[in-house]
Design a protein around this motif. Sequence first.
Motif, PDB file in Angstrom:
ATOM      1  N   GLU A 136     -36.090 -42.113 -37.415  1.00 53.30           N
ATOM      2  CA  GLU A 136     -35.671 -42.147 -36.018  1.00 53.30           C
ATOM      3  C   GLU A 136     -36.416 -43.260 -35.302  1.00 53.30           C
ATOM      4  OE1 GLU A 136     -35.990 -38.326 -34.117  1.00 53.30           O
ATOM      5  OE2 GLU A 136     -35.037 -37.337 -35.817  1.00 53.30           O
ATOM      6  N   ILE A 137     -35.671 -44.055 -34.529  1.00 52.01           N
ATOM      7  CA  ILE A 137     -36.285 -45.071 -33.674  1.00 52.01           C
ATOM      8  C   ILE A 137     -35.655 -44.957 -32.294  1.00 52.01           C
ATOM      9  CG2 ILE A 137     -36.669 -46.664 -35.610  1.00 52.01           C
ATOM     10  CD1 ILE A 137     -34.492 -48.467 -34.192  1.00 52.01           C
ATOM     11  N   GLY A 138     -36.354 -45.498 -31.310  1.00 53.79           N
ATOM     12  CA  GLY A 138     -35.816 -45.554 -29.962  1.00 53.79           C
ATOM     13  C   GLY A 138     -35.592 -47.002 -29.569  1.00 53.79           C
ATOM     14  N   ILE A 139     -34.518 -47.258 -28.834  1.00 56.76           N
ATOM     15  CA  ILE A 139     -34.294 -48.592 -28.273  1.00 56.76           C
ATOM     16  C   ILE A 139     -34.208 -48.454 -26.759  1.00 56.76           C
ATOM     17  CG2 ILE A 139     -33.221 -49.569 -30.329  1.00 56.76           C
ATOM     18  CD1 ILE A 139     -30.482 -49.245 -28.933  1.00 56.76           C
ATOM     19  N   MET A 140     -34.789 -49.425 -26.068  1.00 53.48           N
ATOM     20  CA  MET A 140     -34.772 -49.435 -24.611  1.00 53.48           C
ATOM     21  C   MET A 140     -33.525 -50.156 -24.120  1.00 53.48           C
ATOM     22  SD  MET A 140     -38.816 -50.293 -24.103  1.00 53.48           S
ATOM     23  CE  MET A 140     -38.408 -51.488 -22.911  1.00 53.48           C
ATOM     24  N   VAL A 141     -32.830 -49.538 -23.172  1.00 53.58           N
ATOM     25  CA  VAL A 141     -31.640 -50.141 -22.575  1.00 53.58           C
ATOM     26  C   VAL A 141     -31.707 -49.954 -21.073  1.00 53.58           C
ATOM     27  CG1 VAL A 141     -30.287 -49.701 -24.667  1.00 53.58           C
ATOM     28  CG2 VAL A 141     -30.157 -48.083 -22.774  1.00 53.58           C
ATOM     29  N   ASP A 142     -30.993 -50.796 -20.340  1.00 56.94           N
ATOM     30  CA  ASP A 142     -30.958 -50.658 -18.881  1.00 56.94           C
ATOM     31  C   ASP A 142     -30.095 -49.474 -18.470  1.00 56.94           C
ATOM     32  OD1 ASP A 142     -32.588 -52.844 -18.582  1.00 56.94           O
ATOM     33  OD2 ASP A 142     -30.952 -54.232 -18.191  1.00 56.94           O
ATOM     34  N   VAL A 148     -21.166 -46.279 -28.730  1.00 56.54           N
ATOM     35  CA  VAL A 148     -21.886 -46.038 -27.482  1.00 56.54           C
ATOM     36  C   VAL A 148     -22.151 -47.420 -26.887  1.00 56.54           C
ATOM     37  CG1 VAL A 148     -24.010 -45.191 -26.439  1.00 56.54           C
ATOM     38  CG2 VAL A 148     -22.950 -43.911 -28.312  1.00 56.54           C
ATOM     39  N   ILE A 149     -21.639 -47.648 -25.693  1.00 57.39           N
ATOM     40  CA  ILE A 149     -21.763 -48.940 -25.017  1.00 57.39           C
ATOM     41  C   ILE A 149     -22.914 -48.858 -24.026  1.00 57.39           C
ATOM     42  CG2 ILE A 149     -20.587 -50.690 -23.617  1.00 57.39           C
ATOM     43  CD1 ILE A 149     -19.311 -50.141 -26.401  1.00 57.39           C
ATOM     44  N   PHE A 150     -23.788 -49.869 -24.051  1.00 58.46           N
ATOM     45  CA  PHE A 150     -24.916 -49.905 -23.136  1.00 58.46           C
ATOM     46  C   PHE A 150     -25.128 -51.323 -22.640  1.00 58.46           C
ATOM     47  CE2 PHE A 150     -26.530 -50.296 -27.451  1.00 58.46           C
ATOM     48  CZ  PHE A 150     -27.395 -51.367 -27.394  1.00 58.46           C
ATOM     49  N   LYS A 151     -25.904 -51.422 -21.560  1.00 58.28           N
ATOM     50  CA  LYS A 151     -26.197 -52.720 -20.952  1.00 58.28           C
ATOM     51  C   LYS A 151     -27.666 -53.047 -21.078  1.00 58.28           C
ATOM     52  CE  LYS A 151     -24.475 -54.383 -17.091  1.00 58.28           C
ATOM     53  NZ  LYS A 151     -24.060 -54.509 -15.686  1.00 58.28           N
ATOM     54  N   ILE A 152     -27.932 -54.311 -21.343  1.00 56.47           N
ATOM     55  CA  ILE A 152     -29.268 -54.880 -21.192  1.00 56.47           C
ATOM     56  C   ILE A 152     -29.067 -56.086 -20.292  1.00 56.47           C
ATOM     57  CG2 ILE A 152     -31.226 -55.982 -22.312  1.00 56.47           C
ATOM     58  CD1 ILE A 152     -30.587 -54.370 -24.810  1.00 56.47           C
ATOM     59  N   ARG A 153     -29.674 -56.005 -19.111  1.00 57.00           N
ATOM     60  CA  ARG A 153     -29.453 -56.967 -18.026  1.00 57.00           C
ATOM     61  C   ARG A 153     -27.948 -57.013 -17.743  1.00 57.00           C
ATOM     62  NH1 ARG A 153     -33.962 -55.809 -19.330  1.00 57.00           N
ATOM     63  NH2 ARG A 153     -35.794 -57.090 -19.086  1.00 57.00           N
ATOM     64  N   ASP A 173     -37.977 -52.906 -28.179  1.00 58.82           N
ATOM     65  CA  ASP A 173     -37.388 -53.685 -27.089  1.00 58.82           C
ATOM     66  C   ASP A 173     -36.410 -54.643 -27.755  1.00 58.82           C
ATOM     67  OD1 ASP A 173     -36.685 -55.428 -25.085  1.00 58.82           O
ATOM     68  OD2 ASP A 173     -38.725 -55.711 -24.349  1.00 58.82           O
ATOM     69  N   ILE A 174     -35.140 -54.223 -27.857  1.00 55.59           N
ATOM     70  CA  ILE A 174     -34.194 -55.040 -28.623  1.00 55.59           C
ATOM     71  C   ILE A 174     -33.791 -56.316 -27.900  1.00 55.59           C
ATOM     72  CG2 ILE A 174     -33.373 -53.101 -29.983  1.00 55.59           C
ATOM     73  CD1 ILE A 174     -30.766 -53.218 -28.356  1.00 55.59           C
ATOM     74  N   SER A 175     -34.147 -56.446 -26.616  1.00 60.57           N
ATOM     75  CA  SER A 175     -33.859 -57.711 -25.936  1.00 60.57           C
ATOM     76  C   SER A 175     -34.628 -58.855 -26.610  1.00 60.57           C
ATOM     77  CB  SER A 175     -34.197 -57.634 -24.449  1.00 60.57           C
ATOM     78  OG  SER A 175     -35.586 -57.498 -24.236  1.00 60.57           O
ATOM     79  N   ILE A 176     -35.796 -58.551 -27.158  1.00 62.30           N
ATOM     80  CA  ILE A 176     -36.573 -59.568 -27.881  1.00 62.30           C
ATOM     81  C   ILE A 176     -35.926 -59.848 -29.235  1.00 62.30           C
ATOM     82  CG2 ILE A 176     -38.799 -60.042 -28.993  1.00 62.30           C
ATOM     83  CD1 ILE A 176     -40.090 -58.390 -26.700  1.00 62.30           C
ATOM     84  N   LEU A 177     -35.529 -58.793 -29.953  1.00 59.02           N
ATOM     85  CA  LEU A 177     -34.905 -58.970 -31.267  1.00 59.02           C
ATOM     86  C   LEU A 177     -33.586 -59.743 -31.189  1.00 59.02           C
ATOM     87  CD1 LEU A 177     -35.541 -55.436 -32.770  1.00 59.02           C
ATOM     88  CD2 LEU A 177     -36.556 -57.582 -33.530  1.00 59.02           C
ATOM     89  N   ASN A 222     -11.384 -54.271 -22.114  1.00 59.92           N
ATOM     90  CA  ASN A 222     -11.355 -54.079 -20.657  1.00 59.92           C
ATOM     91  C   ASN A 222     -12.102 -55.185 -19.915  1.00 59.92           C
ATOM     92  OD1 ASN A 222      -9.919 -51.707 -21.103  1.00 59.92           O
ATOM     93  ND2 ASN A 222     -11.779 -50.474 -21.141  1.00 59.92           N
ATOM     94  N   PHE A 223     -11.867 -56.413 -20.294  1.00 61.02           N
ATOM     95  CA  PHE A 223     -12.467 -57.600 -19.681  1.00 61.02           C
ATOM     96  C   PHE A 223     -13.983 -57.678 -19.874  1.00 61.02           C
ATOM     97  CE2 PHE A 223      -8.688 -56.423 -17.233  1.00 61.02           C
ATOM     98  CZ  PHE A 223      -7.900 -57.535 -17.502  1.00 61.02           C
ATOM     99  N   LYS A 224     -14.499 -56.919 -20.844  1.00 63.05           N
ATOM    100  CA  LYS A 224     -15.922 -56.977 -21.181  1.00 63.05           C
ATOM    101  C   LYS A 224     -16.053 -57.521 -22.596  1.00 63.05           C
ATOM    102  CE  LYS A 224     -16.657 -52.457 -19.959  1.00 63.05           C
ATOM    103  NZ  LYS A 224     -17.358 -51.192 -19.837  1.00 63.05           N
ATOM    104  N   LEU A 225     -17.054 -58.345 -22.784  1.00 62.50           N
ATOM    105  CA  LEU A 225     -17.399 -58.810 -24.123  1.00 62.50           C
ATOM    106  C   LEU A 225     -18.572 -57.953 -24.586  1.00 62.50           C
ATOM    107  CD1 LEU A 225     -16.586 -60.894 -26.221  1.00 62.50           C
ATOM    108  CD2 LEU A 225     -18.356 -62.384 -25.315  1.00 62.50           C
ATOM    109  N   ILE A 226     -18.365 -57.216 -25.672  1.00 64.60           N
ATOM    110  CA  ILE A 226     -19.362 -56.270 -26.172  1.00 64.60           C
ATOM    111  C   ILE A 226     -19.873 -56.777 -27.516  1.00 64.60           C
ATOM    112  CG2 ILE A 226     -19.766 -53.905 -26.950  1.00 64.60           C
ATOM    113  CD1 ILE A 226     -17.307 -53.166 -25.087  1.00 64.60           C
ATOM    114  N   THR A 227     -21.179 -56.952 -27.631  1.00 69.15           N
ATOM    115  CA  THR A 227     -21.797 -57.332 -28.895  1.00 69.15           C
ATOM    116  C   THR A 227     -22.096 -56.049 -29.657  1.00 69.15           C
ATOM    117  OG1 THR A 227     -22.804 -59.273 -27.871  1.00 69.15           O
ATOM    118  CG2 THR A 227     -23.721 -58.550 -29.972  1.00 69.15           C
ATOM    119  N   VAL A 228     -21.514 -55.925 -30.842  1.00 64.57           N
ATOM    120  CA  VAL A 228     -21.699 -54.724 -31.654  1.00 64.57           C
ATOM    121  C   VAL A 228     -22.892 -54.946 -32.571  1.00 64.57           C
ATOM    122  CG1 VAL A 228     -20.634 -53.145 -33.308  1.00 64.57           C
ATOM    123  CG2 VAL A 228     -19.231 -54.233 -31.523  1.00 64.57           C
TER     124      VAL A 228
END
Length: 142
Positions: free
Chosen positions: A85-91, A4-9, A54-58, A122-128
């Motif tokens: 179960e945990i929740g992560i915030m994503v944009d 599952v691909i998601f964006k943060i900023r 808030d995984i942007s901090i982690l 697809n020209f995206k760099l994805i951090t797994v």
Amino acid sequence: MQLVIFKIREEFFGVEASKVLSINDMMTVTKVPNAPSYIKGLINLRGIIISLFDISILLNLNHNSYDNSTLKDSSIIILDIELEEIGIMVDKVDEVIDIDPNLIKRSIDTKIPFVKGVLELNFKLITVIDINKFVPKDSEVS
């Protein structure tokens, strides 16, 4: 393997789809006194109380964490981590993709233990993300 691909900023991240239980719109967050800064609070999802991270901090992203103005436009990905179960915030949740796990290049940045590696697609760099490393084991908690 499905991710599952998601964006943060402006950055793309991926988590194993097998760990994703649901994707939800932002909901009411109850603050927890004295919680670490990366724990935004608790959410009530169909009667189950879940910690919201808030995984942007982690991930040490070079921007501010979520605040009230950006919070309402965010999504929550509910993950199953070793029977918790945990929740992560994503944009934004971007897409679900099938990939060959051999395409994931191991990360050389060992300062962030949550990063499994990177994938160029697809020209995206994805951090797994290695989502199992977000919740410390009982033996790691002091």
